[in-house]
Design a protein around this motif. Structure first.
Motif, short mmCIF file in Angstrom:
data_model
loop_
_atom_site.label_atom_id
_atom_site.label_comp_id
_atom_site.label_asym_id
_atom_site.label_seq_id
_atom_site.Cartn_x
_atom_site.Cartn_y
_atom_site.Cartn_z
N ILE A 23 52.50 33.58 49.89
CA ILE A 23 51.10 34.01 49.85
C ILE A 23 50.17 32.83 49.63
O ILE A 23 49.14 32.69 50.27
N GLU A 24 50.55 31.93 48.71
CA GLU A 24 49.68 30.81 48.40
C GLU A 24 49.59 29.82 49.55
O GLU A 24 48.62 29.08 49.68
N THR A 34 41.50 39.97 53.64
CA THR A 34 41.56 40.23 52.21
C THR A 34 40.43 39.53 51.46
O THR A 34 40.01 39.96 50.40
N SER A 35 39.93 38.44 52.02
CA SER A 35 38.91 37.66 51.34
C SER A 35 37.63 38.45 51.19
O SER A 35 37.33 39.35 51.95
N GLY A 47 39.05 34.77 37.20
CA GLY A 47 38.83 34.55 38.62
C GLY A 47 37.48 35.07 39.08
O GLY A 47 36.84 35.87 38.39
N LYS A 48 37.05 34.57 40.23
CA LYS A 48 35.80 35.01 40.83
C LYS A 48 36.09 36.16 41.80
O LYS A 48 36.84 35.99 42.76
N ILE A 49 35.47 37.31 41.52
CA ILE A 49 35.74 38.51 42.30
C ILE A 49 34.42 39.10 42.79
O ILE A 49 33.38 38.94 42.14
N GLU A 50 34.46 39.77 43.92
CA GLU A 50 33.25 40.39 44.45
C GLU A 50 32.66 41.35 43.43
O GLU A 50 33.36 42.16 42.82
N LYS A 51 31.36 41.27 43.27
CA LYS A 51 30.65 42.02 42.23
C LYS A 51 30.90 43.52 42.32
O LYS A 51 31.07 44.19 41.29
N ASP A 52 30.93 44.06 43.53
CA ASP A 52 31.11 45.51 43.70
C ASP A 52 32.47 45.99 43.20
O ASP A 52 32.65 47.17 42.90
N PHE A 53 33.44 45.08 43.13
CA PHE A 53 34.78 45.47 42.73
C PHE A 53 34.97 45.47 41.21
O PHE A 53 35.92 46.08 40.70
N ILE A 54 34.10 44.77 40.50
CA ILE A 54 34.29 44.56 39.06
C ILE A 54 34.42 45.86 38.27
O ILE A 54 35.37 46.02 37.49
N GLU A 80 42.74 35.41 42.40
CA GLU A 80 41.54 35.92 43.06
C GLU A 80 41.89 36.75 44.29
O GLU A 80 41.29 37.80 44.54
N TRP A 81 42.87 36.30 45.07
CA TRP A 81 43.28 37.06 46.25
C TRP A 81 43.88 38.41 45.84
O TRP A 81 43.62 39.43 46.46
N THR A 82 44.68 38.39 44.80
CA THR A 82 45.33 39.63 44.35
C THR A 82 44.30 40.65 43.87
O THR A 82 44.33 41.82 44.28
#
Length: 202
Positions: A23-24, A34-35, A47-54, A80-82
């Motif tokens: 994966i890496e 997935t990004s 990790g940095k995640i999309e705001k809507d997912f938080i 972050e990907w996971t």
């Protein structure tokens, strides 16, 4: 620990390591679906995640703490990907309605789910919900068929009612006309339409 148990444990670790490395080592293009492309924010300093997912991730991580205590966290990018892959599935399930589950939606969810599964986490708690959503295509088809038949029945009932109304009106008109005919016959003497008019000759 017994020797064969040690061998199994080592084998499991090797499999997990290969999965993580696979994966890496993916390129950015390979992980494109997935990004995340929305606004990203920090999630629990991991990790940095999309705001809507938080909010969705906060909810499931609170209910399933083991998601954040996995030995598979090997790099920032992997984390972050996971979490993004998980967030995308959760966001889909949280925003889509039953009526939205057509072929395209089902295919999209299937792709998101397969991507999430590649990260090798225990998703037994989520799998039934995803499967239920994927099964919605068949259920929606049946619902639409039932709705179509219901509409057809309603239409036929209305036509039948209209025909009955017209039949009653026709029967009333027939009875009125019959009475008018009887009265008309009474108002004049019957005559032979084939007889000569004549001009008074003897």
């Amino acid at each position: 620990m017994l020797e064969h148990e040690k061998q199994i444990d080592v084998s499991d670790r090797n499999i997990n390591n290969k999965l993580v490395e696979s994966i890496e080592n993916r390129s950015s293009m390979e992980m494109m679906s997935t990004s995340s492309f929305g606004e990203v924010v920090d999630f629990r300093s991991i990790g940095k995640i999309e705001k809507d997912f938080i909010p969705l991730l906060e909810d499931v991580c609170s209910r399933y703490p083991s998601l954040l205590n996995s030995e598979k966290w090997r790099s920032q990018r992997f984390i972050e990907w996971t979490l993004t892959a998980l967030g995308r599935v959760l966001y889909f399930l949280n925003t889509k309605k039953v009526g939205d589950m057509d072929d395209d939606a089902c295919n999209h969810l299937q792709t998101l789910w397969e991507e999430l599964e590649t990260f090798g986490f225990d998703l037994s708690w989520l799998r039934p919900h995803v499967q239920s959503a994927l099964d919605m295509k068949t259920r929606v088809g049946r619902i639409l068929e039932v709705k179509r038949l219901e509409e057809k029945v309603t239409s036929l009932e209305e036509k039948t009612k209209d025909m009955r109304t017209k039949m009653i009106e026709a029967e009333v008109n027939l009875e009125i006309t019959r009475r008018e005919l009887v009265k008309a016959k009474e108002d004049f003497e019957n005559c032979d339409l084939d007889s000569e008019l004549g001009y008074g000759k003897p």
